[in-house]
Design a protein around this motif. Structure first.
Motif, PDB file in Angstrom:
ATOM      1  N   PHE A  37      -8.298   1.341  -4.708  1.00  0.00           N
ATOM      2  CA  PHE A  37      -7.898   2.718  -4.417  1.00  0.00           C
ATOM      3  C   PHE A  37      -9.081   3.483  -3.825  1.00  0.00           C
ATOM      4  O   PHE A  37     -10.236   3.248  -4.203  1.00  0.00           O
ATOM      5  CB  PHE A  37      -7.451   3.441  -5.680  1.00  0.00           C
ATOM      6  CG  PHE A  37      -6.154   2.958  -6.271  1.00  0.00           C
ATOM      7  CD1 PHE A  37      -5.537   1.808  -5.834  1.00  0.00           C
ATOM      8  CD2 PHE A  37      -5.542   3.682  -7.288  1.00  0.00           C
ATOM      9  CE1 PHE A  37      -4.345   1.370  -6.384  1.00  0.00           C
ATOM     10  CE2 PHE A  37      -4.353   3.273  -7.847  1.00  0.00           C
ATOM     11  CZ  PHE A  37      -3.759   2.104  -7.408  1.00  0.00           C
ATOM     12  N   THR A  38      -8.770   4.404  -2.927  1.00  0.00           N
ATOM     13  CA  THR A  38      -9.792   5.269  -2.346  1.00  0.00           C
ATOM     14  C   THR A  38      -9.308   6.711  -2.380  1.00  0.00           C
ATOM     15  O   THR A  38      -8.205   7.004  -1.912  1.00  0.00           O
ATOM     16  CB  THR A  38     -10.098   4.869  -0.901  1.00  0.00           C
ATOM     17  OG1 THR A  38     -10.532   3.497  -0.866  1.00  0.00           O
ATOM     18  CG2 THR A  38     -11.211   5.751  -0.333  1.00  0.00           C
TER      19      THR A  38
ATOM     20  N   ASN B  11      -4.215   0.457  -2.236  1.00  0.00           N
ATOM     21  CA  ASN B  11      -4.012  -0.844  -1.599  1.00  0.00           C
ATOM     22  C   ASN B  11      -3.896  -1.926  -2.669  1.00  0.00           C
ATOM     23  O   ASN B  11      -4.291  -1.733  -3.822  1.00  0.00           O
ATOM     24  CB  ASN B  11      -5.173  -1.159  -0.664  1.00  0.00           C
ATOM     25  CG  ASN B  11      -5.298  -0.167   0.472  1.00  0.00           C
ATOM     26  OD1 ASN B  11      -4.310   0.381   0.950  1.00  0.00           O
ATOM     27  ND2 ASN B  11      -6.526   0.055   0.936  1.00  0.00           N
TER      28      ASN B  11
ATOM     29  N   SER C 284       0.831  -1.202   0.000  1.00  0.00           N
ATOM     30  CA  SER C 284       0.000   0.000   0.000  1.00  0.00           C
ATOM     31  C   SER C 284       0.868   1.254   0.000  1.00  0.00           C
ATOM     32  O   SER C 284       1.995   1.247   0.503  1.00  0.00           O
ATOM     33  CB  SER C 284      -0.898   0.031   1.234  1.00  0.00           C
ATOM     34  OG  SER C 284      -1.792  -1.067   1.258  1.00  0.00           O
TER      35      SER C 284
ATOM     36  N   ARG D 222       0.094   5.802   0.216  1.00  0.00           N
ATOM     37  CA  ARG D 222      -0.866   6.901   0.305  1.00  0.00           C
ATOM     38  C   ARG D 222      -0.235   8.147  -0.294  1.00  0.00           C
ATOM     39  O   ARG D 222       0.812   8.603   0.169  1.00  0.00           O
ATOM     40  CB  ARG D 222      -1.268   7.160   1.744  1.00  0.00           C
ATOM     41  CG  ARG D 222      -2.392   8.177   1.898  1.00  0.00           C
ATOM     42  CD  ARG D 222      -2.593   8.525   3.347  1.00  0.00           C
ATOM     43  NE  ARG D 222      -3.827   9.269   3.602  1.00  0.00           N
ATOM     44  CZ  ARG D 222      -3.923  10.248   4.492  1.00  0.00           C
ATOM     45  NH1 ARG D 222      -2.869  10.596   5.209  1.00  0.00           N
ATOM     46  NH2 ARG D 222      -5.083  10.860   4.678  1.00  0.00           N
TER      47      ARG D 222
ATOM     48  N   SER E 183      -0.551  12.206  -1.227  1.00  0.00           N
ATOM     49  CA  SER E 183      -1.199  13.437  -0.789  1.00  0.00           C
ATOM     50  C   SER E 183      -0.912  14.535  -1.793  1.00  0.00           C
ATOM     51  O   SER E 183       0.121  14.522  -2.464  1.00  0.00           O
ATOM     52  CB  SER E 183      -0.673  13.861   0.587  1.00  0.00           C
ATOM     53  OG  SER E 183      -0.935  12.880   1.558  1.00  0.00           O
TER      54      SER E 183
ATOM     55  N   TYR F  17      -6.278  13.132  -1.211  1.00  0.00           N
ATOM     56  CA  TYR F  17      -5.485  11.963  -0.888  1.00  0.00           C
ATOM     57  C   TYR F  17      -5.872  10.806  -1.804  1.00  0.00           C
ATOM     58  O   TYR F  17      -7.010  10.721  -2.271  1.00  0.00           O
ATOM     59  CB  TYR F  17      -5.726  11.531   0.560  1.00  0.00           C
ATOM     60  CG  TYR F  17      -5.522  12.628   1.572  1.00  0.00           C
ATOM     61  CD1 TYR F  17      -6.595  13.393   2.023  1.00  0.00           C
ATOM     62  CD2 TYR F  17      -4.260  12.927   2.072  1.00  0.00           C
ATOM     63  CE1 TYR F  17      -6.430  14.408   2.938  1.00  0.00           C
ATOM     64  CE2 TYR F  17      -4.078  13.943   3.000  1.00  0.00           C
ATOM     65  CZ  TYR F  17      -5.160  14.677   3.424  1.00  0.00           C
ATOM     66  OH  TYR F  17      -4.990  15.690   4.327  1.00  0.00           O
TER      67      TYR F  17
ATOM     68  N   GLN G 298      -5.459   6.735  -1.367  1.00  0.00           N
ATOM     69  CA  GLN G 298      -5.012   5.537  -0.662  1.00  0.00           C
ATOM     70  C   GLN G 298      -5.011   4.388  -1.656  1.00  0.00           C
ATOM     71  O   GLN G 298      -6.049   4.062  -2.236  1.00  0.00           O
ATOM     72  CB  GLN G 298      -5.940   5.220   0.510  1.00  0.00           C
ATOM     73  CG  GLN G 298      -5.579   3.950   1.257  1.00  0.00           C
ATOM     74  CD  GLN G 298      -4.261   4.046   1.978  1.00  0.00           C
ATOM     75  OE1 GLN G 298      -3.959   5.051   2.621  1.00  0.00           O
ATOM     76  NE2 GLN G 298      -3.448   2.994   1.885  1.00  0.00           N
TER      77      GLN G 298
END
Length: 120
Positions: free
Chosen positions: A67-68, A83, A17, A19, A21, A79, A81
């Motif tokens: 993905f989020t 995974n 994962s 993240r 930004s 953002y 995220q």
């Protein structure tokens, strides 16, 4: 007048994962949609995910469920995220924002890009 700066890229193993930004700053009056594109070597830039100011999100089929995208309007930040990363997610990821500047109209501003490499 407006800066868009990404952070959070790097090298990760398959299944891992990351993240990302992205923060926009400067003479900003309002921000409509923010999101992420990516471009892999030899391929066209493609939309990964976008999110409206009220939180409505859309995703590329290839990342749905993995993905989020989220945003913080108080910080002009978005953002991503990511995974269950796959090797095919390797690309330069670019943040964008449809931004209304003070005493101006709306334009699309881009970040400089951040490299995401998925490899064992």
């Amino acid at each position: 007048q407006v800066q868009v700066v990404e952070s959070g890229g790097g090298l990760v193993q398959p299944g891992g994962s990351l993240r990302l930004s992205c923060a926009a700053s400067g003479s900003i009056f309002n921000i409509y949609t923010m999101g992420w594109y990516r471009q892999a070597p030899g391929k066209q830039r493609e939309l990964v995910a976008g999110i409206t100011r009220d939180g409505t999100a859309n995703y590329a089929d290839s990342v749905k469920g993995r993905f989020t995208i989220a945003r913080d309007n108080t910080k002009n930040t978005v953002y991503l995220q990511m995974n269950t990363l796959k090797s095919e997610d390797t690309a330069v990821y670019y943040c964008y924002g449809n931004i209304v500047i003070m005493r101006g109209g709306v334009n699309t501003y881009w970040g400089q890009g951040t490299q995401v490499t998925v490899s064992s």
